[in-house]
Scaffold this motif. Structure first.
Motif, PDB file in Angstrom:
ATOM      1  N   UNK A 113       0.662  -1.693   0.012  1.00 29.79           N
ATOM      2  CA  UNK A 113       0.099  -0.014  -0.352  1.00 29.79           C
ATOM      3  C   UNK A 113       0.741   1.175   0.145  1.00 29.79           C
ATOM      4  N   UNK A 114       1.456   1.863  -1.253  1.00 27.62           N
ATOM      5  CA  UNK A 114       2.257   2.830  -1.400  1.00 27.62           C
ATOM      6  C   UNK A 114       1.467   3.856  -1.842  1.00 27.62           C
ATOM      7  N   UNK A 115       0.543   3.654  -2.374  1.00 25.69           N
ATOM      8  CA  UNK A 115      -0.359   5.307  -3.057  1.00 25.69           C
ATOM      9  C   UNK A 115      -0.094   6.293  -1.586  1.00 25.69           C
ATOM     10  N   UNK A 116      -0.262   7.618  -2.369  1.00 27.71           N
ATOM     11  CA  UNK A 116      -0.188   8.512  -0.917  1.00 27.71           C
ATOM     12  C   UNK A 116      -2.120   8.120  -0.537  1.00 27.71           C
ATOM     13  N   UNK A 117      -3.160   8.002  -1.241  1.00 27.87           N
ATOM     14  CA  UNK A 117      -4.355   7.436  -0.403  1.00 27.87           C
ATOM     15  C   UNK A 117      -4.446   6.764   0.520  1.00 27.87           C
ATOM     16  N   UNK A 118      -3.723   5.237   0.305  1.00 28.47           N
ATOM     17  CA  UNK A 118      -3.978   3.580   0.923  1.00 28.47           C
ATOM     18  C   UNK A 118      -4.217   4.100   2.442  1.00 28.47           C
ATOM     19  N   UNK A 119      -2.927   4.976   3.211  1.00 27.93           N
ATOM     20  CA  UNK A 119      -2.676   4.653   4.775  1.00 27.93           C
ATOM     21  C   UNK A 119      -3.722   6.025   4.910  1.00 27.93           C
ATOM     22  N   UNK A 120      -4.888   6.746   4.872  1.00 31.74           N
ATOM     23  CA  UNK A 120      -6.071   8.053   4.914  1.00 31.74           C
ATOM     24  C   UNK A 120      -7.313   6.989   5.497  1.00 31.74           C
ATOM     25  N   UNK A 121      -7.912   7.479   6.625  1.00 34.38           N
ATOM     26  CA  UNK A 121      -8.619   6.941   6.435  1.00 34.38           C
ATOM     27  C   UNK A 121     -10.145   6.954   5.666  1.00 34.38           C
ATOM     28  N   UNK A 122     -11.227   6.669   5.674  1.00 37.28           N
ATOM     29  CA  UNK A 122     -12.124   6.227   4.315  1.00 37.28           C
ATOM     30  C   UNK A 122     -14.167   6.475   4.304  1.00 37.28           C
ATOM     31  N   UNK A 123     -14.427   6.888   3.606  1.00 36.17           N
ATOM     32  CA  UNK A 123     -15.637   6.699   3.387  1.00 36.17           C
ATOM     33  C   UNK A 123     -16.005   5.012   2.824  1.00 36.17           C
ATOM     34  N   UNK A 124     -17.127   4.456   3.681  1.00 40.93           N
ATOM     35  CA  UNK A 124     -17.497   3.357   2.707  1.00 40.93           C
ATOM     36  C   UNK A 124     -19.274   3.866   2.433  1.00 40.93           C
ATOM     37  N   UNK A 125     -19.804   3.722   1.361  1.00 37.53           N
ATOM     38  CA  UNK A 125     -21.069   3.872   1.404  1.00 37.53           C
ATOM     39  C   UNK A 125     -21.806   2.389   0.606  1.00 37.53           C
ATOM     40  N   UNK A 126     -22.737   2.513   0.650  1.00 37.02           N
ATOM     41  CA  UNK A 126     -23.414   1.468   0.319  1.00 37.02           C
ATOM     42  C   UNK A 126     -24.588   2.151  -0.450  1.00 37.02           C
ATOM     43  N   UNK A 127     -25.438   1.019  -1.248  1.00 38.58           N
ATOM     44  CA  UNK A 127     -26.625   1.395  -1.651  1.00 38.58           C
ATOM     45  C   UNK A 127     -27.039   0.561  -1.982  1.00 38.58           C
ATOM     46  N   UNK A 128     -28.862  -0.418  -2.053  1.00 37.65           N
ATOM     47  CA  UNK A 128     -29.157  -1.111  -2.083  1.00 37.65           C
ATOM     48  C   UNK A 128     -30.064  -1.376  -3.524  1.00 37.65           C
ATOM     49  N   UNK A 129     -29.602  -2.031  -4.318  1.00 42.50           N
ATOM     50  CA  UNK A 129     -30.187  -2.277  -6.024  1.00 42.50           C
ATOM     51  C   UNK A 129     -31.552  -1.995  -5.940  1.00 42.50           C
ATOM     52  N   UNK A 130     -32.138  -2.704  -7.217  1.00 44.24           N
ATOM     53  CA  UNK A 130     -33.071  -2.397  -6.846  1.00 44.24           C
ATOM     54  C   UNK A 130     -34.185  -4.368  -7.308  1.00 44.24           C
ATOM     55  N   UNK A 131     -35.389  -4.252  -6.295  1.00 40.73           N
ATOM     56  CA  UNK A 131     -35.273  -5.094  -5.838  1.00 40.73           C
ATOM     57  C   UNK A 131     -36.065  -5.259  -4.818  1.00 40.73           C
ATOM     58  N   UNK A 132     -36.075  -3.867  -3.608  1.00 38.34           N
ATOM     59  CA  UNK A 132     -37.094  -3.431  -2.907  1.00 38.34           C
ATOM     60  C   UNK A 132     -36.441  -3.756  -1.861  1.00 38.34           C
TER      61      UNK A 132
END
Length: 372
Positions: A113-132
């Motif tokens: 994990x050598x990318x600039x962003x790799x060491x950062x915290x993160x935002x994780x978003x989940x969206x439900x798909x079609x199907x109620x």
């Protein structure tokens, strides 16, 4: 009982880590950075001082990680020698080997994990798909999976926004996951997750397929420069809270941020919508929403860099964003990642947050093309 070849392999990998991590140079570097913290008036600029302390801490983590591996490697070698003299048992040698192997693999993974962003915290978003209801239930199961993963790995998790499902589950959730390498480990979760199961919401007991999308972006702070045009922003406020009763917020503390984004490379425009109900303090929620906006804009720049790199490095595997990445087939007892072909029959373990093997397989396959 381990073999002499296994012992040699551990020693060689430990020596390789010392070279790859440039430990000798890091020891000098951390000493120099620590000296800067002792300068007169160091804490006069609190933000700058905190950034410097974070820098020292990050370098020290690599040193401490290597020292742990080196200590465990030396202990294994000692145990191996003691076994020859009947001073320790086979089981004790195997335990020592298991410990050092876990430590070595963990540090090797972080080294990817050598990318600039790799060491950062993160935002994780989940969206439900079609199907109620079925897909909304699936989205809530994924939310629980990531919450369990974060808890097991010692990450701090907070829910920035949650939209409950109509009957069960959730329509969407935005979570902040804070801790070292949170983004680096979870960036491979980006994409569509597919569930196949006999649905408890289907009266005929039919096998159904549901989808949910997962989006992971680095959670950036003020130290990361991101161009935000105030003229493109607009705010709404609303009352946040549960369905009723004591949980209803009588004050409009929830915030909704709309940003009219224009891609600097293509000229295409889109509206970025962020809702934050994390606290009952409207200014704090605005601050959190702005942080998420910075994260999204920063991630868009990262994606552009990856696309440009993919064009240049034709022939290397491209990491697809937003594509179907993994299938969870409950009745067949199988979870399979379509990018790496890694799969497991431990469906219950995966849904309890045991996704480290999927993360490792992804990084092993794709980190080389990212870091080249």
């Amino acid at each position: 009982m381990i073999t002499i070849e296994q012992l040699k392999d551990v020693k060689e990998r430990t020596a390789a880590l010392e070279r790859y991590l440039d430990i000798e140079n890091k020891l000098v570097q951390v000493e120099e950075e620590q000296l800067r913290t002792q300068a007169p008036g160091f804490w006069d600029d609190a933000k700058k001082a905190e950034a410097q302390m974070k820098k020292v801490k990050e370098i020290q983590k690599w040193i401490d990680g290597y020292r742990e591996v080196k200590t465990l490697s030396d202990e294994l070698e000692l145990s191996f020698d003691f076994f020859k003299d009947d001073l320790v048992t086979e089981e004790e040698v195997d335990v020592a080997y298991s410990k050092v192997l876990t430590a070595v693999e963990s540090l090797e993974l972080k080294n990817m994990l050598r990318q600039e962003a790799d060491q950062m915290d993160c935002v994780l978003k989940i969206n439900s798909g079609a199907g109620g209801t079925e897909s909304q239930d699936w989205a809530s199961m994924l939310m629980r999976m990531y919450m369990r993963w974060a808890e097991t790995n010692g990450y701090k998790l907070s829910i920035a926004n949650l939209q409950e499902g109509d009957e069960a589950g959730i329509k969407a959730v935005t979570m902040n996951i804070e801790g070292s390498f949170a983004y680096g480990y979870l960036k491979g979760e980006n994409g569509v997750h597919r569930l196949v199961r006999v649905s408890p919401y289907n009266a005929q007991g039919k096998r159904m397929t549901s989808f949910a999308s997962v989006f992971v972006t680095p959670l950036v702070d003020d130290s990361i420069e991101v161009n935000i045009e105030p003229a493109r922003m607009s705010w709404d406020t609303f009352r946040s809270g549960g369905a009723g009763g004591q949980n209803v917020n009588k004050v409009e503390s929830g915030v909704r941020l709309r940003y009219q984004y224009k891609d600097p490379y293509t000229g295409e425009e889109e509206e970025i919508l962020i809702e934050n109900t994390e606290t009952r303090d409207q200014p704090k929620n605005k601050e959190n929403a702005m942080r998420q906006l910075r994260s999204i804009l920063y991630d868009k720049e990262l994606q552009h860099r990856m696309e440009e790199q993919a064009k240049v490095e034709a022939g290397k595997k491209k990491i697809e964003w937003g594509s179907q990445i993994r299938s969870y087939v409950f009745d067949d007892r199988r979870v399979k990642d379509h990018r790496t072909n890694y799969q497991t029959s431990d469906v219950n373990g995966v849904m309890d947050g045991k996704i480290d093997d999927f993360i490792k397989a992804y990084l092993m396959e794709f980190s080389g093309s990212e870091n080249a």
